[in-house]
Design a protein around this motif. Structure first.
Motif, short mmCIF file in Angstrom:
data_model
loop_
_atom_site.label_atom_id
_atom_site.label_comp_id
_atom_site.label_asym_id
_atom_site.label_seq_id
_atom_site.Cartn_x
_atom_site.Cartn_y
_atom_site.Cartn_z
N LEU A 20 0.84 -1.20 0.00
CA LEU A 20 0.00 0.00 0.00
C LEU A 20 0.88 1.25 0.00
CD1 LEU A 20 -2.57 -0.95 2.80
CD2 LEU A 20 -2.98 -1.04 0.33
N PHE A 21 0.38 2.29 -0.64
CA PHE A 21 1.00 3.61 -0.54
C PHE A 21 -0.10 4.62 -0.23
CE2 PHE A 21 1.96 7.73 -2.56
CZ PHE A 21 3.07 8.08 -1.80
N GLY A 22 0.14 5.42 0.80
CA GLY A 22 -0.86 6.41 1.16
C GLY A 22 -0.44 7.24 2.36
N GLU A 23 -1.42 7.91 2.97
CA GLU A 23 -1.17 8.82 4.08
C GLU A 23 -2.00 8.42 5.30
OE1 GLU A 23 -2.17 12.76 2.93
OE2 GLU A 23 -0.69 12.86 1.30
N PRO A 24 -1.38 8.29 6.47
CA PRO A 24 -2.15 8.09 7.69
C PRO A 24 -3.10 9.28 7.92
CG PRO A 24 0.17 7.60 8.06
CD PRO A 24 0.07 8.25 6.71
N VAL A 25 -4.31 8.97 8.34
CA VAL A 25 -5.28 10.04 8.61
C VAL A 25 -5.50 10.23 10.11
CG1 VAL A 25 -6.44 9.72 6.41
CG2 VAL A 25 -7.24 8.44 8.41
N ASP A 26 -4.90 9.37 10.93
CA ASP A 26 -4.97 9.54 12.37
C ASP A 26 -3.71 8.94 12.99
OD1 ASP A 26 -5.47 6.81 12.14
OD2 ASP A 26 -7.60 6.99 12.56
N TYR A 27 -3.54 9.19 14.29
CA TYR A 27 -2.33 8.76 14.97
C TYR A 27 -2.51 7.32 15.49
CZ TYR A 27 1.96 9.26 17.67
OH TYR A 27 3.24 9.11 18.15
N PRO A 28 -1.46 6.48 15.45
CA PRO A 28 -1.59 5.10 15.95
C PRO A 28 -2.03 5.06 17.41
CG PRO A 28 0.44 5.36 14.68
CD PRO A 28 -0.13 6.74 14.87
N GLN A 29 -3.02 4.21 17.68
CA GLN A 29 -3.52 4.02 19.04
C GLN A 29 -3.42 2.55 19.43
OE1 GLN A 29 -4.68 6.57 21.01
NE2 GLN A 29 -4.16 8.02 19.37
N GLN A 30 -3.06 2.29 20.68
CA GLN A 30 -2.98 0.90 21.14
C GLN A 30 -4.36 0.28 21.16
OE1 GLN A 30 -0.54 0.09 24.64
NE2 GLN A 30 -1.98 -1.50 25.28
N VAL A 31 -4.48 -0.92 20.58
CA VAL A 31 -5.78 -1.58 20.50
C VAL A 31 -5.82 -2.91 21.23
CG1 VAL A 31 -6.55 -0.47 18.37
CG2 VAL A 31 -5.15 -2.53 18.23
N SER A 32 -4.65 -3.52 21.48
CA SER A 32 -4.65 -4.81 22.17
C SER A 32 -3.25 -5.14 22.67
CB SER A 32 -5.14 -5.93 21.24
OG SER A 32 -4.24 -6.10 20.15
N VAL A 33 -3.20 -6.14 23.57
CA VAL A 33 -1.94 -6.68 24.07
C VAL A 33 -2.08 -8.20 24.06
CG1 VAL A 33 -0.36 -6.82 26.03
CG2 VAL A 33 -1.55 -4.67 25.54
N ASP A 34 -1.08 -8.90 23.49
CA ASP A 34 -1.20 -10.36 23.41
C ASP A 34 -0.73 -11.02 24.71
OD1 ASP A 34 1.59 -10.46 23.39
OD2 ASP A 34 1.74 -10.78 21.23
N ARG A 35 -0.76 -12.35 24.74
CA ARG A 35 -0.44 -13.08 25.96
C ARG A 35 1.02 -12.92 26.37
NH1 ARG A 35 -3.62 -18.84 24.82
NH2 ARG A 35 -5.74 -17.95 24.84
N GLN A 36 1.86 -12.58 25.40
CA GLN A 36 3.28 -12.37 25.70
C GLN A 36 3.58 -10.92 26.12
OE1 GLN A 36 2.33 -14.18 22.76
NE2 GLN A 36 2.57 -15.96 24.13
N GLY A 37 2.52 -10.10 26.16
CA GLY A 37 2.70 -8.72 26.59
C GLY A 37 3.03 -7.76 25.48
N LYS A 38 3.02 -8.22 24.22
CA LYS A 38 3.29 -7.34 23.09
C LYS A 38 2.05 -6.51 22.78
CE LYS A 38 7.53 -7.98 21.52
NZ LYS A 38 7.76 -8.67 20.24
N ALA A 39 2.27 -5.20 22.60
CA ALA A 39 1.16 -4.30 22.28
C ALA A 39 1.03 -4.15 20.78
CB ALA A 39 1.40 -2.94 22.93
N TYR A 40 -0.20 -3.89 20.33
CA TYR A 40 -0.49 -3.68 18.92
C TYR A 40 -1.16 -2.32 18.75
CZ TYR A 40 0.60 -8.59 18.35
OH TYR A 40 1.25 -9.79 18.33
N TYR A 41 -0.73 -1.59 17.73
CA TYR A 41 -1.21 -0.24 17.48
C TYR A 41 -1.89 -0.18 16.12
CZ TYR A 41 1.75 0.97 21.42
OH TYR A 41 2.31 1.04 22.68
N LYS A 42 -2.93 0.64 16.06
CA LYS A 42 -3.74 0.70 14.84
C LYS A 42 -3.93 2.15 14.40
CE LYS A 42 -8.10 -1.29 13.09
NZ LYS A 42 -9.29 -2.07 13.48
N PHE A 43 -3.85 2.35 13.08
CA PHE A 43 -4.19 3.65 12.51
C PHE A 43 -4.83 3.42 11.15
CE2 PHE A 43 0.09 2.74 11.03
CZ PHE A 43 0.11 3.15 9.71
N ASN A 44 -5.47 4.44 10.62
CA ASN A 44 -6.12 4.35 9.32
C ASN A 44 -5.32 5.12 8.29
OD1 ASN A 44 -8.73 2.92 9.94
ND2 ASN A 44 -8.88 4.60 11.40
#
Length: 221
Positions: free
Chosen positions: A10-34
């Motif tokens: 994909l090529f494009g522009e983020p329209v918002d800032y990454p926000q944390q949405v989840s943490v897995d069982r190993q403690g790794k965080a996941y961030y989401k943006f559009n």
């Protein structure tokens, strides 16, 4: 990452800032943006991007944030299309996103803006329908096995158009394996919740431009 199995660019522009949405069982965080991705026709698809903490993609975003502004940056993203079934109030809904493995900032990028190549099994019989404008559409669900050792699969809703749709509905059977090439797109619709209540929603689907049959099922062989 095996590009022949599940690959998206994909090529494009983020329209918002990454926000944390989840943490897995190993403690790794996941961030989401559009991210806004423009088609050749000028239509803009707004696609959800997920980045895992402490990965190359995450570090690139952190670097961009330190130097300037993530929103509006020109990004090339390579990764996979991922799906999961939501729980709670959204129980049963399919969540679709792009798992970013590689992110590059490139203000002079001139290449393809949205390219998906996946190999998957046909999960269901393929119905066709006709749009109000007279286009024929085939609805295809592809099961794509992950190659991360999890033994999980992503179930990717896909559509085919006109002649491709008609041929697919006649030729493809449940269990067939195909390689599909196309783009990931977003589409707005109104969900009827009953009792006169309606809700605007966004769905994501793979618009298939071409496909190749790699293996036929034992039933159809």
């Amino acid at each position: 990452m095996n590009e022949a199995n599940n690959y998206i660019l994909l090529f494009g522009e983020p329209v918002d800032y990454p926000q944390q949405v989840s943490v897995d069982r190993q403690g790794k965080a996941y961030y989401k943006f559009n991210m806004a991705v423009e088609r050749g026709s000028g239509i803009i698809d707004i696609l959800p991007i997920v980045v895992e903490e402490d990965t190359a993609a995450y570090n690139t975003l952190a670097d961009i944030d330190e130097k300037g502004e993530i929103v509006g940056a020109q990004l090339v993203i390579k990764g996979e299309v991922r799906t999961r079934n939501l729980k709670g109030k959204d129980n049963g809904r399919l969540d679709i996103s792009v798992r970013a493995f590689e992110i590059t900032e490139d203000d002079n990028y001139k290449g393809i803006t949205n390219r998906v190549i996946i190999t998957g099994h046909i999960c269901k019989e393929i119905p066709t329908r006709t749009t109000p404008r007279g286009f024929t559409i085939a609805d295809v669900t592809l099961a794509v096995n992950r190659e991360d050792g999890s033994k999980l699969s992503d179930y990717i809703p896909s559509i085919m158009w006109n002649g491709t749709a008609t041929r697919a509905s006649k030729k493809l059977r449940v269990g067939d394996v195909i390689e599909a090439v196309g783009r990931l797109q977003s589409r707005e619709y109104i969900k009827d919740l009953g009792d006169g209540e309606k809700e605007p929603r966004t769905c994501y689907e793979l618009s298939v431009s071409k496909y190749e049959i790699l293996k036929t099922s034992e039933v159809s062989a």
